[in-house]
Design a protein around this motif. Structure first.
Motif, mmCIF file in Angstrom:
data_model
loop_
_atom_site.group_PDB
_atom_site.id
_atom_site.type_symbol
_atom_site.label_atom_id
_atom_site.label_comp_id
_atom_site.label_asym_id
_atom_site.label_seq_id
_atom_site.Cartn_x
_atom_site.Cartn_y
_atom_site.Cartn_z
ATOM 1 N N VAL A 360 1.344 -1.257 0.121
ATOM 2 C CA VAL A 360 0.221 0.040 -0.195
ATOM 3 C C VAL A 360 0.870 1.247 0.182
ATOM 4 C CG1 VAL A 360 -2.046 1.505 0.894
ATOM 5 C CG2 VAL A 360 -1.824 -1.109 1.498
ATOM 6 N N SER A 361 0.879 2.205 -1.070
ATOM 7 C CA SER A 361 1.594 3.285 -1.213
ATOM 8 C C SER A 361 0.803 4.854 -0.902
ATOM 9 C CB SER A 361 2.047 3.357 -2.607
ATOM 10 O OG SER A 361 3.063 2.117 -2.382
ATOM 11 N N GLY A 362 1.302 5.687 0.040
ATOM 12 C CA GLY A 362 0.412 6.949 -0.025
ATOM 13 C C GLY A 362 1.760 7.758 0.639
ATOM 14 N N ARG A 363 0.995 8.895 0.628
ATOM 15 C CA ARG A 363 2.122 10.394 0.288
ATOM 16 C C ARG A 363 2.781 10.695 1.750
ATOM 17 N NH1 ARG A 363 -0.861 13.223 -3.385
ATOM 18 N NH2 ARG A 363 -0.234 15.405 -2.515
ATOM 19 N N GLY A 364 2.218 9.567 2.789
ATOM 20 C CA GLY A 364 3.754 9.714 3.940
ATOM 21 C C GLY A 364 2.848 9.288 4.860
ATOM 22 N N GLU A 365 3.960 8.927 6.400
ATOM 23 C CA GLU A 365 3.444 8.726 7.211
ATOM 24 C C GLU A 365 2.052 8.544 7.917
ATOM 25 O OE1 GLU A 365 6.571 7.626 10.806
ATOM 26 O OE2 GLU A 365 7.279 8.607 9.231
ATOM 27 N N LEU A 366 1.357 9.792 8.080
ATOM 28 C CA LEU A 366 0.470 9.900 8.808
ATOM 29 C C LEU A 366 -0.811 9.800 7.655
ATOM 30 C CD1 LEU A 366 -1.158 11.154 10.657
ATOM 31 C CD2 LEU A 366 -1.296 13.577 9.570
ATOM 32 N N HIS A 367 -1.152 9.955 6.659
ATOM 33 C CA HIS A 367 -1.784 9.257 5.274
ATOM 34 C C HIS A 367 -1.810 7.680 5.689
ATOM 35 C CE1 HIS A 367 -2.964 8.771 0.737
ATOM 36 N NE2 HIS A 367 -4.110 8.807 1.481
ATOM 37 N N LEU A 368 -1.487 6.799 5.305
ATOM 38 C CA LEU A 368 -1.279 5.984 6.165
ATOM 39 C C LEU A 368 -1.129 5.038 7.268
ATOM 40 C CD1 LEU A 368 1.774 4.493 3.854
ATOM 41 C CD2 LEU A 368 -0.005 4.138 3.595
ATOM 42 N N ALA A 369 -0.711 5.659 8.105
ATOM 43 C CA ALA A 369 -1.330 5.369 9.866
ATOM 44 C C ALA A 369 -2.763 5.683 9.881
ATOM 45 C CB ALA A 369 -0.501 7.319 10.695
ATOM 46 N N ILE A 370 -3.553 7.328 9.486
ATOM 47 C CA ILE A 370 -4.972 7.182 9.393
ATOM 48 C C ILE A 370 -5.519 6.328 9.133
ATOM 49 C CG2 ILE A 370 -6.737 8.985 8.715
ATOM 50 C CD1 ILE A 370 -4.929 9.792 10.502
ATOM 51 N N LEU A 371 -5.016 5.436 7.432
ATOM 52 C CA LEU A 371 -6.038 3.995 6.956
ATOM 53 C C LEU A 371 -6.440 3.748 8.389
ATOM 54 C CD1 LEU A 371 -7.401 2.381 4.710
ATOM 55 C CD2 LEU A 371 -5.009 2.299 3.928
ATOM 56 N N ILE A 372 -5.077 2.582 8.459
ATOM 57 C CA ILE A 372 -4.753 1.863 9.313
ATOM 58 C C ILE A 372 -5.689 1.843 10.368
ATOM 59 C CG2 ILE A 372 -3.010 0.554 11.129
ATOM 60 C CD1 ILE A 372 -0.314 1.628 8.839
ATOM 61 N N GLU A 373 -5.520 3.022 11.245
ATOM 62 C CA GLU A 373 -6.773 3.210 12.611
ATOM 63 C C GLU A 373 -7.998 3.510 12.272
ATOM 64 O OE1 GLU A 373 -7.578 3.818 16.654
ATOM 65 O OE2 GLU A 373 -5.209 4.117 15.620
ATOM 66 N N THR A 374 -8.125 3.422 11.234
ATOM 67 C CA THR A 374 -9.720 3.626 11.100
ATOM 68 C C THR A 374 -10.309 2.003 10.831
ATOM 69 O OG1 THR A 374 -9.412 5.705 9.823
ATOM 70 C CG2 THR A 374 -11.314 4.772 9.044
ATOM 71 N N MET A 375 -8.930 1.207 9.987
ATOM 72 C CA MET A 375 -9.458 0.137 9.806
ATOM 73 C C MET A 375 -9.330 -0.968 10.812
ATOM 74 S SD MET A 375 -7.269 -1.114 6.503
ATOM 75 C CE MET A 375 -7.647 -2.286 5.849
ATOM 76 N N ARG A 376 -8.527 -0.208 11.807
ATOM 77 C CA ARG A 376 -8.515 -1.143 13.576
ATOM 78 C C ARG A 376 -9.818 -1.123 14.106
ATOM 79 N NH1 ARG A 376 -6.396 -0.596 18.757
ATOM 80 N NH2 ARG A 376 -5.945 2.001 18.799
ATOM 81 N N ARG A 377 -10.207 0.631 13.372
ATOM 82 C CA ARG A 377 -11.691 0.249 14.521
ATOM 83 C C ARG A 377 -13.089 -0.037 13.695
ATOM 84 N NH1 ARG A 377 -11.857 6.920 16.626
ATOM 85 N NH2 ARG A 377 -8.985 6.475 17.108
#
Length: 611
Positions: A360-377
Motif C-alpha cells: 500500500v503506497s501513500g503520501r506519507g506516514e500520517l496518510h497511511l497511519a490514518i488508514l490503519i487506525e480507521t481499519m482497526r476501529r
C-alpha cells in the motif's frame, strides 16, 4: 434555483492548525445557520471521531451559507500535506481560495503546497492573516513573506493583486486594515462576494458535472458530489456516467441535494455553477463525469501527485491472531483496501509475490497511519511492515523523495537538532534567529524522517515544532543509520510478570505493563545497547520456605512507554512488524523463533557481503 451570478464557490486552504475549521464555524454562526440558543460543538466541520480526537481535518467537506442574497459554497480542506489529494481534487470545483496564514508563524510548508496547487489552477486568492491577537503576531512582516511566496511560485499579475483581510477566527472578527475596529466577519464575506468570480459555464447547454467527492447514504447508496460545469439537472433525468477509462454507463438521477449550512436540502433541479450531491449512480467514482445522455463528453480530472511512501499490509499470522478482530482473512483485507481506493485518490495498492501481503503506497506516514487506525476501529486485524520510500530512476540516476523541513526550536537545542538532521543526510537551507527561538530550514531525504519525530521531541524536551512536506526527487544521498538501540524480545508465551521485568528495567525501557499477555518473538521493550536481547518477562519468583536476605525486596518498575500507532510504525526495523488489532497494538519480530531469526540474519549478512 440560484442563477450562477448569485453563487460563489471557495475553498479555505492553509497549513495545518492555522484556523480554517474555526473560521468556518463563525461564518456559519454569523449567517444564521444555527439558532441563537442552539448548542454547537467547536470545529463543527470536523465530524468524524479521528478528526475530533487529533484536532485536524482529514477529509475535505462542503457547506454553504447565504449572505446578502448570494450563496457561498465553502469547502473546508485538510492542512497536512499527507492529505494533499483531498486539496488537489476539491480545488477543481471552486473559483477562489481563502489562503489563511498565521500572523506569528507566517507561511509554512503546507501553505506553499496548497497555494501552488491553487495558482496552477488559476484560482482567485484572498489572503487572510489570522490570529492577529497573538502576543508574537507580526502581521505586516507575514504579509510581505506571503507576497514573496506568491512571487517564488510564479503568480501572474492578477493573482499578485490579492485582497488582504486581517482576522481573529476564534472570536469571529475580520478587518480590512489592522487599525480598524472589527465586530464580525462582514469585511471577509464582502471581499468574497466582490473578488471571487461567479462560476463559469453555459446555463443553456446539456448537463455536465465532474465528481470530486463521494459520500454514502444507507438509504440512497453512493452520492456523487461536484460542481455543475454546464447546463442544469432535473429529478428523474436520464444520464450517462463516463468512467475514467472511457466506458459509458446509463444512469438516472433519483435525488438531488444542495448544501445549506450543515444540512443537505432536497431540490427538484439545480443549475450551472452550484455544488450538488446526486443519487442514483451506484458505480460512480471520484474523477468521473456525469453528463446528459445527449452529450456524454468527459471532463478532464486534475492530476493527483504520486505517492512517496509504501508499507506492506499483511494478514495477521501471530499466535494471538483472531482473538480481537472481526475481519482477519486475506479476502477481508483485500476487499477493504479496494473499497478504500474508490474514495482515497492518492492511495495505490499492488499485489506482491505472497498472496496474503499487499503493498500500500501513500503520501506519507500520517496518510497511511490514518488508514490503519480507521481499519482497526472497523474491526480489522492485520500486520504492517516498516515504511519504505519509493525510489525512481530519473535520467538513469537513482533518485529518492526529499522533504522540505521547517523546525522552530529554543536556542539551546539548535546544535543537537542540526547534528541529528546531519546524520540523516539533511542539508540546511536557512537559519533565522529571533529572541528565544530559532527557525531552521532543511531539505532532508524522506527516509531520514522515518522515526525522527520521536527523537526530536525527546531532544527538545517537547518544545520543538516540526513541519515538513514533499519537496521533489533528488539523487540518492547514501546510507542513513537507522535505530541505534536493539529490541527486547520475549522468549516464551505467557503473562508478563513484574518480578521478571524488574531486573531488566535497569538497562531497558518496556513497551508493556505487568500482566500483559505476550508470545515468543513479541517485542516487549527497547534495549539500551545496539543488539537485540531475548528475555523472559514471564519469569516468576521461586517460592521456598527458607528466608534469605533481600528476598522480600519491593519490586519497583518505571512506568512503561506505551507506543501509539505512529510511534510503533516509526520505531520498528526491517525485520519487525506492527500487529494491529481493534484492542491492541503489538510489536513483533518477522520470524518469531530465535533460531530461525539467527539463520535468516546470517543469510542477509552473506547476501550483503556478496553484493
Amino acid at each position: 434555483m440560484h442563477s450562477k451570478e448569485t453563487i460563489r464557490n471557495i475553498a479555505i486552504i492553509a497549513h495545518v492548525d492555522h484556523g480554517k475549521t474555526t473560521l468556518v464555524d463563525h461564518m456559519l454562526r454569523q449567517t444564521g445557520t444555527f439558532r441563537s440558543n442552539q448548542q454547537v460543538v467547536t470545529r463543527v466541520m470536523d465530524s468524524n471521531d479521528l478528526e475530533r480526537e487529533r484536532g485536524i481535518t482529514i477529509l475535505a467537506k462542503n457547506t454553504a451559507i447565504n449572505y446578502k442574497g448570494v450563496k457561498i459554497n465553502i469547502v473546508d480542506t485538510p492542512g497536512h500535506a499527507d492529505f494533499g489529494g483531498e486539496v488537489e481534487r476539491t480545488l477543481t470545483m471552486v473559483d477562489g481560495v481563502l489562503l489563511l496564514v498565521d500572523a506569528a508563524e507566517g507561511p509554512l510548508p503546507g501553505t506553499k503546497f496548497v497555494l501552488k496547487k491553487s495558482l496552477d489552477l488559476n484560482r482567485k486568492p484572498i489572503v487572510v492573516i489570522n490570529k492577529i491577537d497573538r502576543k508574537d503576531a507580526r502581521a505586516h512582516e507575514v504579509l510581505d513573506e506571503v507576497f514573496d511566496l506568491f512571487l517564488s511560485l510564479g503568480a501572474n499579475e492578477s493573482q499578485l493583486d490579492f485582497p488582504t483581510i486581517y482576522c481573529i477566527a476564534k472570536q469571529g472578527i475580520a478587518k480590512n486594515e489592522l487599525e480598524d475596529e472589527g465586530t464580525n466577519l462582514e469585511p471577509l464575506l464582502d471581499a468574497i462576494v466582490k473578488h471571487v468570480p461567479p462560476p463559469p459555464g453555459d446555463p443553456d447547454g446539456l448537463f455536465q458535472m465532474l465528481v470530486t467527492t463521494i459520500d454514502y447514504n444507507d438509504y440512497l447508496g453512493r452520492l456523487g458530489i461536484g460542481r455543475i460545469h454546464r447546463g442544469a439537472v432535473k429529478l428523474g433525468s436520464p444520464m450517462h456516467i463516463v468512467h475514467r477509462d472511457g466506458v459509458v454507463e446509463d444512469a438516472r438521477v433519483t435525488k438531488i441535494y444542495t448544501f445549506d449550512g450543515l444540512k443537505r436540502l432536497e431540490v427538484e433541479e439545480a443549475g450551472v455553477g452550484d455544488i450538488i450531491a446526486v443519487a442514483g449512480m451506484e458505480d460512480v467514482d471520484i474523477g468521473e463525469t456525469i453528463a446528459d445522455a445527449g452529450d456524454p463528453t468527459q471532463l478532464p480530472f486534475v492530476a493527483i501527485e504520486e505517492p512517496t511512501l509504501s508499507m506492506n499490509f499483511i494478514v495477521n499470522n501471530s499466535p494471538f491472531a483472531g482473538r480481537d478482530g472481526k475481519y482477519v482473512t486475506t479476502r477481508h483485507l483485500s476487499e477493504r483496501l479496494i473499497r478504500e481506493l474508490r474514495s482515497n485518490v492518492s492511495l495505490r495498492i499492488e499485489l506482491t509475490d505472497s498472496p496474503d501481503t499487499f503493498k500500500v503506497s501513500g503520501r506519507g506516514e500520517l496518510h497511511l497511519a490514518i488508514l490503519i487506525e480507521t481499519m482497526r476501529r472497523e474491526g480489522y486485524e492485520f500486520q504492517v511492515s516498516r515504511p519504505e520510500v519509493i525510489y525512481k530512476r530519473i535520467d538513469d540516476v537513482l533518485s529518492e523523495p526529499m522533504e522540505h523541513v521547517i523546525i522552530d526550536v529554543p536556542e539551546e537545542f539548535v546544535g543537537v537538532v542540526i547534528e541529528n538532521i546531519g546524520r540523516r543526510r539533511g542539508e540546511m537551507k536557512n537559519m533565522i534567529a529571533s529572541p528565544g527561538n530559532t527557525r531552521l530550514e532543511f531539505i532532508v531525504p524522506a527516509r531520514g524522517l522515518i522515526g525522527f519525530r520521536g527523537e526530536f521531541m525527546t531532544q527538545t524536551k517537547g518544545t520543538g515544532i516540526l513541519h515538513h512536506n514533499f519537496h521533489g526527487y533528488d539523487p540518492y544521498k547514501g546510507d542513513i543509520t537507522q535505530r541505534t538501540k536493539g529490541a527486547l524480545v520475549s522468549m516464551e508465551t505467557g503473562d508478563s510478570v513484574a518480578y521478571g521485568m524488574w531486573k531488566l528495567s535497569e538497562r531497558s525501557v518496556f513497551f508493556i505493563e505487568p500482566g500483559t499477555k505476550v508470545y515468543e518473538g513479541m517485542i516487549v521493550g527497547e534495549n539500551s545497547r545496539e543488539h537485540d536481547m531475548t528475555v523472559n518477562v514471564c519469569k516468576t519468583k521461586q517460592l521456598t520456605n527458607m528466608r534469605a536476605s533481600g528476598s522480600d525486596e519491593a519490586v519497583r518498575l518505571e512506568p512503561a512507554r506505551l507506543l501509539t500507532l505512529e510511534q510503533a510504525i516509526e520505531w520498528i526495523g526491517d525485520d519487525e512488524l506492527v500487529e494491529v488489532t481493534p484492542q491492541s497494538i503489538r510489536l513483533r519480530k518477522r520470524y518469531l523463533n530465535a533460531d530461525v531469526r539467527k539463520r535468516m540474519s546470517k543469510k542477509v549478512a552473506e547476501a550483503d557481503a556478496e553484493a
